[in-house]
Design a protein around this motif. Structure first.
Motif, PDB file in Angstrom:
ATOM      1  N   LYS B 134       0.818  -1.212   0.000  1.00 43.52           N
ATOM      2  CA  LYS B 134       0.000   0.000   0.000  1.00 43.52           C
ATOM      3  C   LYS B 134       0.852   1.263   0.000  1.00 43.52           C
ATOM      4  CE  LYS B 134      -4.542  -0.191  -0.140  1.00 43.52           C
ATOM      5  NZ  LYS B 134      -5.424  -0.381   0.985  1.00 43.52           N
ATOM      6  N   ASP B 135       2.162   1.109  -0.113  1.00 44.83           N
ATOM      7  CA  ASP B 135       3.061   2.251  -0.057  1.00 44.83           C
ATOM      8  C   ASP B 135       2.582   3.348  -1.005  1.00 44.83           C
ATOM      9  OD1 ASP B 135       5.208   3.640   0.842  1.00 44.83           O
ATOM     10  OD2 ASP B 135       6.603   2.828  -0.636  1.00 44.83           O
ATOM     11  N   GLY B 136       2.357   4.525  -0.470  1.00 47.09           N
ATOM     12  CA  GLY B 136       1.918   5.637  -1.301  1.00 47.09           C
ATOM     13  C   GLY B 136       0.400   5.747  -1.386  1.00 47.09           C
ATOM     14  N   GLN B 137      -0.323   4.714  -0.931  1.00 44.80           N
ATOM     15  CA  GLN B 137      -1.784   4.799  -0.966  1.00 44.80           C
ATOM     16  C   GLN B 137      -2.367   4.483   0.399  1.00 44.80           C
ATOM     17  OE1 GLN B 137      -3.343   2.494  -4.524  1.00 44.80           O
ATOM     18  NE2 GLN B 137      -1.255   1.768  -4.416  1.00 44.80           N
ATOM     19  N   CYS B 138      -1.522   4.557   1.432  1.00 48.73           N
ATOM     20  CA  CYS B 138      -1.916   4.083   2.745  1.00 48.73           C
ATOM     21  C   CYS B 138      -2.463   5.236   3.578  1.00 48.73           C
ATOM     22  CB  CYS B 138      -0.696   3.471   3.411  1.00 48.73           C
ATOM     23  SG  CYS B 138      -0.923   3.036   5.111  1.00 48.73           S
ATOM     24  N   GLU B 139      -3.600   5.012   4.194  1.00 46.71           N
ATOM     25  CA  GLU B 139      -4.193   6.087   4.987  1.00 46.71           C
ATOM     26  C   GLU B 139      -3.411   6.332   6.273  1.00 46.71           C
ATOM     27  OE1 GLU B 139      -8.491   5.950   5.348  1.00 46.71           O
ATOM     28  OE2 GLU B 139      -8.595   4.847   3.467  1.00 46.71           O
ATOM     29  N   LEU B 140      -2.776   5.291   6.758  1.00 48.57           N
ATOM     30  CA  LEU B 140      -1.975   5.414   7.963  1.00 48.57           C
ATOM     31  C   LEU B 140      -0.761   6.309   7.693  1.00 48.57           C
ATOM     32  CD1 LEU B 140      -2.500   4.127  10.682  1.00 48.57           C
ATOM     33  CD2 LEU B 140      -0.978   2.266  10.058  1.00 48.57           C
ATOM     34  N   GLN B 141      -0.188   6.080   6.516  1.00 51.21           N
ATOM     35  CA  GLN B 141       0.948   6.886   6.093  1.00 51.21           C
ATOM     36  C   GLN B 141       0.568   8.372   6.028  1.00 51.21           C
ATOM     37  OE1 GLN B 141       2.233   5.413   2.289  1.00 51.21           O
ATOM     38  NE2 GLN B 141       4.274   4.939   3.029  1.00 51.21           N
ATOM     39  N   ASP B 142      -0.589   8.634   5.424  1.00 48.37           N
ATOM     40  CA  ASP B 142      -1.067  10.017   5.317  1.00 48.37           C
ATOM     41  C   ASP B 142      -1.195  10.657   6.689  1.00 48.37           C
ATOM     42  OD1 ASP B 142      -1.280   9.565   2.687  1.00 48.37           O
ATOM     43  OD2 ASP B 142      -3.481   9.448   2.625  1.00 48.37           O
ATOM     44  N   LEU B 143      -1.742   9.879   7.605  1.00 48.28           N
ATOM     45  CA  LEU B 143      -2.034  10.412   8.927  1.00 48.28           C
ATOM     46  C   LEU B 143      -0.745  10.704   9.693  1.00 48.28           C
ATOM     47  CD1 LEU B 143      -4.796  10.954   9.857  1.00 48.28           C
ATOM     48  CD2 LEU B 143      -4.805   8.836  11.140  1.00 48.28           C
ATOM     49  N   VAL B 144       0.230   9.817   9.557  1.00 47.41           N
ATOM     50  CA  VAL B 144       1.530  10.038  10.212  1.00 47.41           C
ATOM     51  C   VAL B 144       2.126  11.337   9.698  1.00 47.41           C
ATOM     52  CG1 VAL B 144       3.899   9.169  10.340  1.00 47.41           C
ATOM     53  CG2 VAL B 144       1.982   7.608  10.662  1.00 47.41           C
ATOM     54  N   GLU B 145       1.980  11.527   8.401  1.00 51.32           N
ATOM     55  CA  GLU B 145       2.473  12.745   7.768  1.00 51.32           C
ATOM     56  C   GLU B 145       1.742  13.961   8.339  1.00 51.32           C
ATOM     57  OE1 GLU B 145       4.995  13.714   4.272  1.00 51.32           O
ATOM     58  OE2 GLU B 145       4.789  12.020   5.621  1.00 51.32           O
ATOM     59  N   LYS B 146       0.418  13.889   8.359  1.00 54.44           N
ATOM     60  CA  LYS B 146      -0.390  15.043   8.765  1.00 54.44           C
ATOM     61  C   LYS B 146      -0.202  15.380  10.233  1.00 54.44           C
ATOM     62  CE  LYS B 146      -3.943  15.431   5.330  1.00 54.44           C
ATOM     63  NZ  LYS B 146      -4.699  14.400   4.640  1.00 54.44           N
ATOM     64  N   LEU B 147      -0.081  14.358  11.072  1.00 60.15           N
ATOM     65  CA  LEU B 147       0.057  14.625  12.509  1.00 60.15           C
ATOM     66  C   LEU B 147       1.521  14.822  12.905  1.00 60.15           C
ATOM     67  CD1 LEU B 147      -2.549  12.151  14.017  1.00 60.15           C
ATOM     68  CD2 LEU B 147      -2.757  14.606  13.786  1.00 60.15           C
ATOM     69  N   GLY B 148       2.412  14.579  11.969  1.00 54.39           N
ATOM     70  CA  GLY B 148       3.824  14.800  12.235  1.00 54.39           C
ATOM     71  C   GLY B 148       4.413  13.877  13.287  1.00 54.39           C
ATOM     72  N   VAL B 149       4.013  12.606  13.252  1.00 53.69           N
ATOM     73  CA  VAL B 149       4.594  11.656  14.198  1.00 53.69           C
ATOM     74  C   VAL B 149       6.005  11.304  13.724  1.00 53.69           C
ATOM     75  CG1 VAL B 149       4.371   9.356  15.197  1.00 53.69           C
ATOM     76  CG2 VAL B 149       2.338  10.723  14.791  1.00 53.69           C
ATOM     77  N   LYS B 150       6.970  11.513  14.598  1.00 56.15           N
ATOM     78  CA  LYS B 150       8.356  11.274  14.203  1.00 56.15           C
ATOM     79  C   LYS B 150       8.967  10.071  14.914  1.00 56.15           C
ATOM     80  CE  LYS B 150       9.468  15.189  11.737  1.00 56.15           C
ATOM     81  NZ  LYS B 150       8.535  15.073  10.627  1.00 56.15           N
TER      82      LYS B 150
END
Lengths: 161, 843
Positions: B134-150
Motif C-alpha cells: 500500500k506504499d503511497g496509498q496508505c491512509e496510515l501513512q497520510d495520517l503520520v504525515e499530517k500529525l507529524g509523528v516522528k
C-alpha cells in the motif's frame, strides 16, 4: 451429540438473534464445549453466519472450542494469587502435563486453564482441581494432586470394566 | 415541515454552519471541508468509533467525544484541532503504530528517501524499501504525515501472525491490521455476506472467518469489498500488489455475465492494473462479483494474448502482417460459395461486432450461416429461454418485490450482485423461495427451499402451476404420487404466497439449462409467472445474448430479431443495405458443426470450436487468445479485448450499456468489426466503410428502433423483442431411464458457465482454478460411505454409454442417490440427468 439433542435445545428458543448467547451456554452446558457441528446447527437455526457466531463465542472466555479433559485444572492468575507466585504453580502444571494453558493432555484426562480471580484471594495461590478448591498451593503439591487423580481415574475405569 | 426542523446550526472551529439534522460531527465537518483525521470511518459504513483518531472537543461535553459517532445538536460548539486534541491524537496514533510494522512511516532516512529512494536490496532501479503493497496509498501513512509523528514512545509489539496467502486473489497480512473493522462492516452491512468477524478479544483480536478456516471454506464470495476499504496494506490484491497507484480510470461494462455491471478500469501507462465497481444505481450499485473485481486485469493482460496474425503452412506457424491476413481471408472468402461458409461469433462480442459479423455473412458472402455457441449451451431449451427474455423485467423490480422465487440460481461467484440485492430484500422483509436440485448460497436467506431430485423439477413446477391456476381445472394429471404428504402441503403454501403477493419476481439462474427437460422446466416457469402475474428476470450466462438475437447473428434471425423467413424483412434489408441479401435457406448451425458436411471456409470470431477441428478446408480463428493445438486453424487473427474497444452491450434486463476503450490493443490486434470491414473492403464489397464504432451504432439505430443515443448512460431496460423461433428439434431422442439396479445413481451435469470468448476464465486467471472446480463429482456422505469413497478419491463413473474418471467431493447437501458434476463447455455425456454407477478407482 445427535440431531435430537439439538432439536431439544432449539425447541426452547424462538430463533431470534438475541437467543445466540443463551443457546451457546446451553450447548456448552450439555456438551462441555462448542463444536464446529454445534456452530453449524446454530447457524442454520438462527440464520446467523457461522463466522459471526464464532466471533461472538470467541469473545467470551466462558466458551470452549475444544473438548475438555476428564478433569479441569483452573489456576487462578488474579492479582493476589499472582503476587503469591501462581505463575510458578502454572509452570509446574505445564511441565508435568506437557501442555500449555487452555490445552488438554493427549490422554484427554486433564485440561489446564487459567482464571482471573475466583474471589478467594485470602487462600491464594489457589487451584481448582476438578471442582475442589486447593488453597495456598505449593509447587510440590502439584505432582501429588496429579498422581491422586490419575490413580482415581484408573480405579474408576477398573470398576467400570 | 419547516426548514428549521431539518437543520441545526453548529459552530466548528469558529465557523457557523447550518447542517442537516442527524449527521455526525465528522460528516458535517467533511461536508464543509473541515478536516478531522479518521481511520475506521468510511462513508458507506455505520460509525464504529474504534480508532479514536477523530476525537474533538465539544463545549459542555466531558472528555473527548469521537466525531464519527456523535450526532450534531443545535448550538454545538466544536473544536477540532486544539493543542490537547492534537497531542492525544499523536499518542493514540503512536499506540496504533506500536503494533504495526512502521519502517515506511518512521525512519531516520525518511527525508532523504523521498529524494533518492535509497535501495538496500540488489535491484535494477531505485525504489526505496517498498516493504508494503500500500506504499503511497496508505491512509496510515497520510495520517503520520499530517500529525507529524516522528517517533514511537511505546515498546514495539510485533504480533508475528502468519501471512495468509492460501486463498486466491488477495493476501492477508494481519500484522499490518489496525482493527478498524471496515472490512468486517463492509462484509456484514453492505454485502451481507458475513464472512468476516472479529475473533477473540483484547490483544488477541484478529479478523477472519470462524476457526482458522480459509475464505474459500468459509463461503466467501471473493467480491473484494474488504480489500477496497482496507486503509492499510493488510489486505492486498495478489495481481496488482506492487503496481502502485492508477494514473487514470475508465468506466466500462463488464462482459463476464449477463448482469452487465458497470466497472471502473484502473489504468497505468497502457495497461489495465485492476478494476473496481462503479456507483451505478441502475445495475450493480457499487458492487461486483469475483469475476469483475479480480479477473479483468489478469484476463486481458495475460502474456499469451495474440499479438500478430499467423498462418499455418505445411504444419508450421508462419507469422504474417495483418494486411496479408486480410488479403488471404478475402481471397478464400471470395472463392467460397454461400452454402459452404459458416461463421461462429461469440455472444461476448459487442453489438457493433455482431452487427458487422452478420452483415458480413449476409452481404459479403451471401449466406445466413452465422451462429453462436449459445445454441449449444441452451440446447433444446433455447426457445423457451428466449421466451423468458421476452418477459424480462428490470433488476430494480427485484428491489420492490415482496416475494422472489429463485429457480436454479446460485449467486456465490457469478451474479453475486444479484445475491446482495436478494439479501437486502430479505432484510427489508421480502421472502425468498428457492427451487434448486443442488446446494446453493441462498439457503441462509430462503424462507422455503425445494430441492427436487433430478427429473422431478417439471413435476414440482407443474404442481405449482396447477395450484395457482385462476380457474380450477378438473383434470388432476399433475397430482403425481410423489407430491403428496408434507411436500404437497408446502407447495400449496407457496402457491398461496405467490398468488397473494402483489408483485412477485422470478429469477432464473443456470442450473436447469443443460437438463434434458429444460424446455419443459422453462415453459412451466413461464406458465407459473403468467398465473401469478410475476415478473421474470432470466439471468443469461452470456453477457450479450440479448444483443446477439437483436443483431441477428443466428440463421433464423435478422437484425431487429425479425425472422429470416419473412420475405418483406429481407427485401427491407436489401433496400437499407443497397446490397443483395439471399432468401433464407440454411440448414447449418452450431449444432451441426462437427457432424455436418465439410465446409470450405469456417470463420470463428471469439469462439472456440468444441474438442477438435470441425470438417473444413480453411479455418479462420479470430480471438484474443491462441487456439488449442488440436484445432490447427489455417489462419489466426488477433482481436481486441473489451478493454481495448468502443461499443455497446445489452444485458439480461435489456439495457444498452456502453463499453469504452481504455488501452490500446496489443500488437496488431483490432476490434472484430474492424477486421471484418477490412476483409469486406478487400473483397470489394460496399457498405463496410466504417471508421469507428459510433458509425456502426448509428446504422444499427436506423434499422432497429429504440437504440437512440450512443453515449446515453441512463437507458431504460426493455424486454427482448424477437419475432419467430430458432430451429431446434423439439425433443431429442430420449433414452433416459430412471435409476435402476444396474445404474443406481442419477448424475446431473452442468456446464462451466464462466467463459469469455469461448475460453473458460480459469484458463487465463490463476485464482479461478481454485473456485471453479470442473470434473469434481459431488456425492452424498451416505452414498460415499456405502461405496467406500472419500474426499478427493478418484471415482470411476460408468453408464451404459460412457466411462469417466472424476475426483470426489463429499457434500451433505447433495441428495442421496444423486450425483453432480460440472464439465467444461463442449464436453457432454449425452442424456442429462444420466443413470450411472460409481466405484472407487483402485490404486
Amino acid at each position: 451429540m445427535t440431531n435430537k439433542d439439538y432439536i431439544d435445545i432449539f425447541s426452547r428458543f424462538n430463533g431470534e438473534e438475541g437467543d445466540l448467547i443463551p443457546l451457546l451456554q446451553e450447548i456448552q452446558e450439555k456438551f462441555g464445549y462448542i463444536s464446529e457441528e454445534a456452530i453449524k446447527n446454530i447457524s442454520r437455526f438462527l440464520k446467523i453466519s457461522e463466522n459471526q457466531i464464532f466471533g461472538v463465542a470467541s469473545f467470551y472466555s466462558q466458551f470452549k472450542f475444544i473438548e475438555s479433559g476428564k478433569y479441569t485444572i483452573k489456576v487462578c492468575m488474579g492479582t493476589a494469587c499472582h503476587v503469591r507466585g501462581s505463575l510458578n504453580i502454572l509452570d509446574e502444571f505445564r511441565r508435568n502435563l506437557h501442555v500449555e494453558a487452555d490445552e488438554t493432555t493427549d490422554d484427554k484426562l486433564f485440561t489446564l486453564e487459567t482464571v482471573n480471580c475466583v474471589g478467594a484471594c485470602a487462600l491464594g495461590p489457589i487451584v481448582i482441581f476438578s471442582g475442589d478448591y486447593h488453597g495456598q498451593m505449593k509447587i510440590k503439591i502439584v505432582r501429588e494432586l496429579l498422581e491422586k487423580y490419575k490413580s482415581k481415574n484408573e480405579k474408576e475405569s477398573e470398576t467400570a470394566v | 415541515m419547516s426548514k428549521e426542523n431539518k437543520t441545526v446550526t453548529i459552530n466548528i472551529d469558529d465557523q457557523i454552519l447550518e447542517v442537516e439534522k442527524g449527521l455526525t460531527i465528522l460528516r458535517a465537518a467533511e461536508q464543509n471541508n473541515i478536516y478531522i483525521p479518521a481511520l475506521c470511518s468510511h462513508k458507506n459504513l455505520t460509525p464504529f468509533g474504534g480508532c479514536r483518531m477523530c476525537i474533538v472537543e465539544v463545549e459542555g461535553m466531558s472528555g473527548f467525544p469521537t466525531a464519527c459517532t456523535t450526532p450534531v445538536e443545535e448550538g454545538m460548539v466544536i473544536k477540532t484541532h486544539t493543542a490537547q486534541v492534537q497531542a492525544s491524537r499523536v499518542e493514540i496514533l503512536q499506540l496504533i503504530l506500536s503494533e504495526h510494522t512502521s519502517s515506511c512511516l518512521i525512519c531516520e532516512e525518511k527525508d532523504e528517501c523521498k529524494e533518492y529512494m535509497g535501495t538496500i536490496r540488489k535491484a535494477g532501479v531505485t525504489t526505496g524499501c517498498r516493504y508494503c503493497p500500500k506504499d503511497g496509498q496508505c491512509e496510515l501513512q497520510d495520517l503520520v504525515e499530517k500529525l507529524g509523528v516522528k517517533e514511537i514512545n511505546y515498546p514495539i509489539y510485533y504480533r508475528n501472525l502468519r501471512v495468509e496467502k492460501d486463498d486466491p486473489f488477495y493476501d492477508r497480512d494481519y500484522n499490518l491490521c489496525i482493527l478498524c473493522g471496515r472490512c468486517i462492516r463492509v462484509c456484514q452491512e453492505i454485502r451481507i455476506a458475513n464472512t468476516l468477524a472479529f475473533k477473540q478479544r483484547g490483544p488477541k483480536t484478529v479478523v477472519g472467518p470462524a476457526y482458522d478456516r480459509t475464505h474459500i471454506d468459509a463461503g466467501c464470495e471473493f467480491c473484494g469489498a474488504c480489500v477496497s476499504v482496507c486503509p492499510t496494506g493488510a489486505l492486498s490484491e495478489k495481481v496488482s500488489k506492487w503496481e502502485g497507484k492508477a494514473e487514470r480510470e475508465e468506466l466500462t461494462t463488464c462482459p463476464l455475465c449477463g448482469v452487465g455491471c458497470q466497472i471502473r478500469l484502473l489504468i497505468k501507462k497502457n495497461e489495465i492494473i485492476g478494476s473496481l465497481p462503479a456507483e451505478d444505481p441502475l445495475v450493480n450499485n457499487g458492487q461486483l462479483c469475483v469475476k469483475g473485481r479480480f479477473c479483468v486485469a489478469e484476463l486481458v493482460n495475460n502474456y499469451q494474448r495474440l499479438r500478430k496474425p499467423y498462418k499455418t503452412q505445411n504444419g508450421t506457424k508462419v507469422e504474417i502482417f495483418l494486411e496479408e491476413a486480410v488479403e488471404l481471408s478475402a481471397e478464400k472468402l471470395s472463392a467460397c460459395s454461400p452454402e459452404q461458409f459458416g461463421m461462429l461469433v461469440s455472444p461476448n462480442c459487442s453489438n457493433e461486432d455482431l452487427y458487422i459479423a452478420q452483415k458480413f455473412a449476409r452481404v459479403a458472402v451471401g449466406s445466413h450461416n452465422i451462429d453462436t455457441t449459445a445454441r449449444t449451451f441452451y440446447g433444446t431449451g433455447f426457445n423457451a429461454f428466449l421466451n423468458l427474455m421476452r418477459m424480462a423485467v428490470p433488476l430494480s423490480d427485484v428491489l420492490k418485490a415482496s416475494i422472489i422465487l429463485c429457480i436454479g440460481l446460485d449467486t456465490r461467484f457469478g451474479r453475486s450482485v444479484v445475491g446482495v440485492e436478494l439479501r437486502k430484500a430479505v432484510e427489508r422483509g421480502a421472502k425468498i423461495i428457492t427451487i434448486n436440485p443442488r446446494h446453493h448460497n441462498l439457503t441462509m436467506i430462503a424462507e422455503k427451499e425445494f430441492q427436487p431430485v433430478p427429473k422431478m423439477e417439471v413435476n414440482l413446477l407443474n404442481s405449482l402451476v396447477m395450484l395457482t391456476e385462476k380457474k380450477k381445472t378438473p383434470t388432476s394429471q399433475f397430482r403425481s404420487k410423489r407430491t403428496t404428504g408434507s411436500l404437497s402441503g408446502e407447495l400449496s403454501t407457496v402457491a398461496k404466497m405467490l398468488k397473494e403477493a402483489s408483485a412477485p419476481v422470478f429469477l432464473v439462474g443456470s442450473e436447469f439449462l443443460q437438463y434434458d427437460e429444460s424446455p419443459q422446466i422453462l415453459e412451466a416457469v413461464e406458465k407459473l409467472a403468467r398465473n401469478v402475474s410475476a415478473g421474470i428476470l432470466p439471468l443469461p450466462v452470456q453477457n450479450n445474448l440479448f444483443g446477439s438475437v437483436l443483431m441477428g447473428v443466428y440463421p433464423e434471425f435478422l437484425p431487429g430479431g425479425f425472422s429470416s423467413t419473412g420475405k418483406e424483412r429481407i427485401d427491407n434489408l436489401r433496400k437499407r443495405w443497397s446490397a443483395d441479401v439471399p432468401n433464407f435457406s440454411s440448414q447449418w448451425n452450431a449444432e451441426t458443426l462437427s457432424s455436418g458436411s465439410r465446409m470450405k471456409v469456417l470463420y470463428f470470431i471469439g469462439e472456440v470450436p468444441p474438442n477438435s477441428r470441425p470438417p473444413s478446408d480453411f479455418l479462420i480463428f479470430q480471438n484474443i487468445y491462441p487456439p488449442d493445438i488440436s484445432y490447427e486453424p489455417d489462419l489466426v487473427i488477433p482481436s481486441a479485448a473489451f478493454t481495448e474497444m468502443d461499443g455497446t452491450f445489452i444485458n439480461g434486463e435489456g439495457r444498452i450499456q456502453r463499453v469504452r476503450k481504455a488501452v490500446d490493443p496489443p500488437g496488431e490486434a483490432l476490434p472484430d468489426w474492424e477486421i471484418l470491414c477490412r476483409i469486406a473492403q478487400k473483397m470489394g464489397i460496399k457498405g463496410f466503410d466504417f471508421s469507428n464504432a459510433r458509425e456502426i451504432y448509428e446504422e444499427i439505430s436506423s434499422l432497429i428502433k429504440g437504440f437512440g443515443d450512443f453515449d446515453n448512460t441512463k437507458r431504460k431496460a426493455n424486454p427482448m423483442i424477437c419475432e419467430g423461433e430458432l430451429n431446434i428439434p423439439e425433443t431429442r431422442p430420449s433414452r433416459t431411464k430412471k435409476a435402476d439396479k444396474k445404474f443406481p445413481f442419477l448424475l446431473s451435469v452442468s456446464v462451466g458457465e464462466h467463459t469469455y470468448r469461448g475460453f473458460p476464465l480459469s484458463t487465463w486467471v490463476e485464482g479461478l482454478k481454485k473456485l471453479f472446480t470442473e470434473g469434481i463429482i459431488d456425492i452424498n456422505p451416505e452414498d460415499a460411505r456405502k461405496t467406500g469413497i472419500s474426499r478427493s478419491d478418484e471415482v470411476i463413473v460408468t453408464s451404459a454409454y460412457f466411462e469417466k474418471i472424476w475426483s470426489a467431493n463429499i457434500l451433505s447437501e447433495q441428495t442421496q442417490g444423486t450425483l453432480h458434476v460440472t464439465l467444461p463447455q463442449g464436453e457432454s455425456i449425452g442424456n442429462n440427468p444420466h443413470p450411472v454407477k460409481i466405484r472407487k478407482k483402485d490404486v
